[in-house]
Design a protein around this motif. Structure first.
Motif, PDB file in Angstrom:
ATOM      1  N   ILE A  16       0.842  -1.205   0.000  1.00  0.00           N
ATOM      2  CA  ILE A  16       0.000   0.000   0.000  1.00  0.00           C
ATOM      3  C   ILE A  16       0.874   1.251   0.000  1.00  0.00           C
ATOM      4  O   ILE A  16       0.551   2.250  -0.649  1.00  0.00           O
ATOM      5  CB  ILE A  16      -0.955  -0.016   1.202  1.00  0.00           C
ATOM      6  N   MET A  43     -10.000   3.533  -1.459  1.00  0.00           N
ATOM      7  CA  MET A  43     -10.208   2.399  -0.553  1.00  0.00           C
ATOM      8  C   MET A  43     -11.319   1.483  -1.050  1.00  0.00           C
ATOM      9  O   MET A  43     -11.188   0.254  -1.015  1.00  0.00           O
ATOM     10  CB  MET A  43     -10.549   2.905   0.845  1.00  0.00           C
ATOM     11  N   ALA A  46     -10.200  -0.732  -3.977  1.00  0.00           N
ATOM     12  CA  ALA A  46      -9.332  -1.835  -3.551  1.00  0.00           C
ATOM     13  C   ALA A  46     -10.137  -2.943  -2.882  1.00  0.00           C
ATOM     14  O   ALA A  46      -9.903  -4.138  -3.130  1.00  0.00           O
ATOM     15  CB  ALA A  46      -8.252  -1.314  -2.604  1.00  0.00           C
ATOM     16  N   TRP A 146      -6.554  -4.935   5.540  1.00  0.00           N
ATOM     17  CA  TRP A 146      -6.202  -4.144   4.365  1.00  0.00           C
ATOM     18  C   TRP A 146      -6.854  -2.758   4.435  1.00  0.00           C
ATOM     19  O   TRP A 146      -6.199  -1.746   4.163  1.00  0.00           O
ATOM     20  CB  TRP A 146      -6.634  -4.865   3.093  1.00  0.00           C
ATOM     21  N   ASP A 150      -4.852   0.613   4.493  1.00  0.00           N
ATOM     22  CA  ASP A 150      -5.050   1.447   3.314  1.00  0.00           C
ATOM     23  C   ASP A 150      -5.411   2.877   3.731  1.00  0.00           C
ATOM     24  O   ASP A 150      -4.830   3.858   3.239  1.00  0.00           O
ATOM     25  CB  ASP A 150      -6.154   0.850   2.448  1.00  0.00           C
ATOM     26  N   LEU A 154      -2.825   6.050   3.143  1.00  0.00           N
ATOM     27  CA  LEU A 154      -3.268   7.118   2.254  1.00  0.00           C
ATOM     28  C   LEU A 154      -3.420   8.437   3.011  1.00  0.00           C
ATOM     29  O   LEU A 154      -3.087   9.512   2.472  1.00  0.00           O
ATOM     30  CB  LEU A 154      -4.590   6.732   1.587  1.00  0.00           C
TER      31      LEU A 154
END
Length: 202
Positions: A16, A43, A46, A146, A150, A154
């Motif tokens: 990521i 997000m 993904a 995840w 994520d 970010l």
């Protein structure tokens, strides 16, 4: 199982943090303010692609647990090849940014626009699926890990973009980092799957 989740978290964090198209959007939008729409769109894209990959792995596991090991073996080769290809490719030119009101849909579209991302998840996830464990629980745990990573990564990128602005040296580093991460994870995944298949055959 906790060791598996910890290994997944470490690997996912590296992936990521390795910039791709969504990270590029977050960096660009982060210089103009809080890119919440970009974060949400990236997000969601993904997680949607990850969900499709997990459904495919669930079907494969229902047919034969060895398909997961075979998928990890082939996936490791795919990730390594993707890393080598990325190293040999020129950096992509940054695209013009649309209005803030469209950031969510733009990020979602960018995230979903590349069908290779589904192949990426199919290549990456088998290393962290345990056939002897209930699949649904594993899928939910991996998706939650995840999503948390994520969002955190970010958000960190958006904060860094506001403070650092444009840096040629940082941009050059971020241009090659994803390729080396993919190559390393691909080789590790291939080696692990090969050992499991050899032990199972022995």
């Amino acid at each position: 199982m906790m060791n598996t989740y910890a290994a997944f978290a470490a690997s996912a964090l590296l992936l990521i943090a390795s910039p791709g198209p969504v990270v590029a959007l977050v960096l660009a939008d982060g210089r103009r303010g809080w890119p919440l729409g970009t974060l949400a769109g990236g997000m969601l894209s993904a997680l949607l692609l990850m969900g499709l990959a997990l459904l495919a792995l669930d079907r494969a596991l229902a047919l034969s647990p060895q398909l997961i090991d075979l998928g990890q073996l082939l996936g490791g080769l795919y990730l390594a090849a993707l890393g080598i290809t990325t190293l040999r490719s020129p950096p992509a030119a940054q695209r013009a940014q649309p209005a803030p009101a469209r950031r969510f849909w733009r990020a979602l579209g960018v995230g979903l626009s590349n069908p290779k991302d589904i192949l990426f998840f199919l290549a990456f996830l088998p290393a962290f699926i345990r056939p002897e464990q209930a699949f649904a629980g594993q899928a939910v745990a991996l998706a939650l890990i995840w999503a948390a990573l994520d969002f955190s990564v970010l958000l960190a990128y958006s904060l860094a973009a506001r403070r650092l602005g444009r840096s040629a040296r940082l941009a050059a580093l971020l241009g090659v980092l994803p390729a080396w991460v993919l190559l390393g994870l691909g080789l590790l995944s291939f080696a692990g799957a090969a050992l499991k298949l050899l032990n199972g055959a022995g």
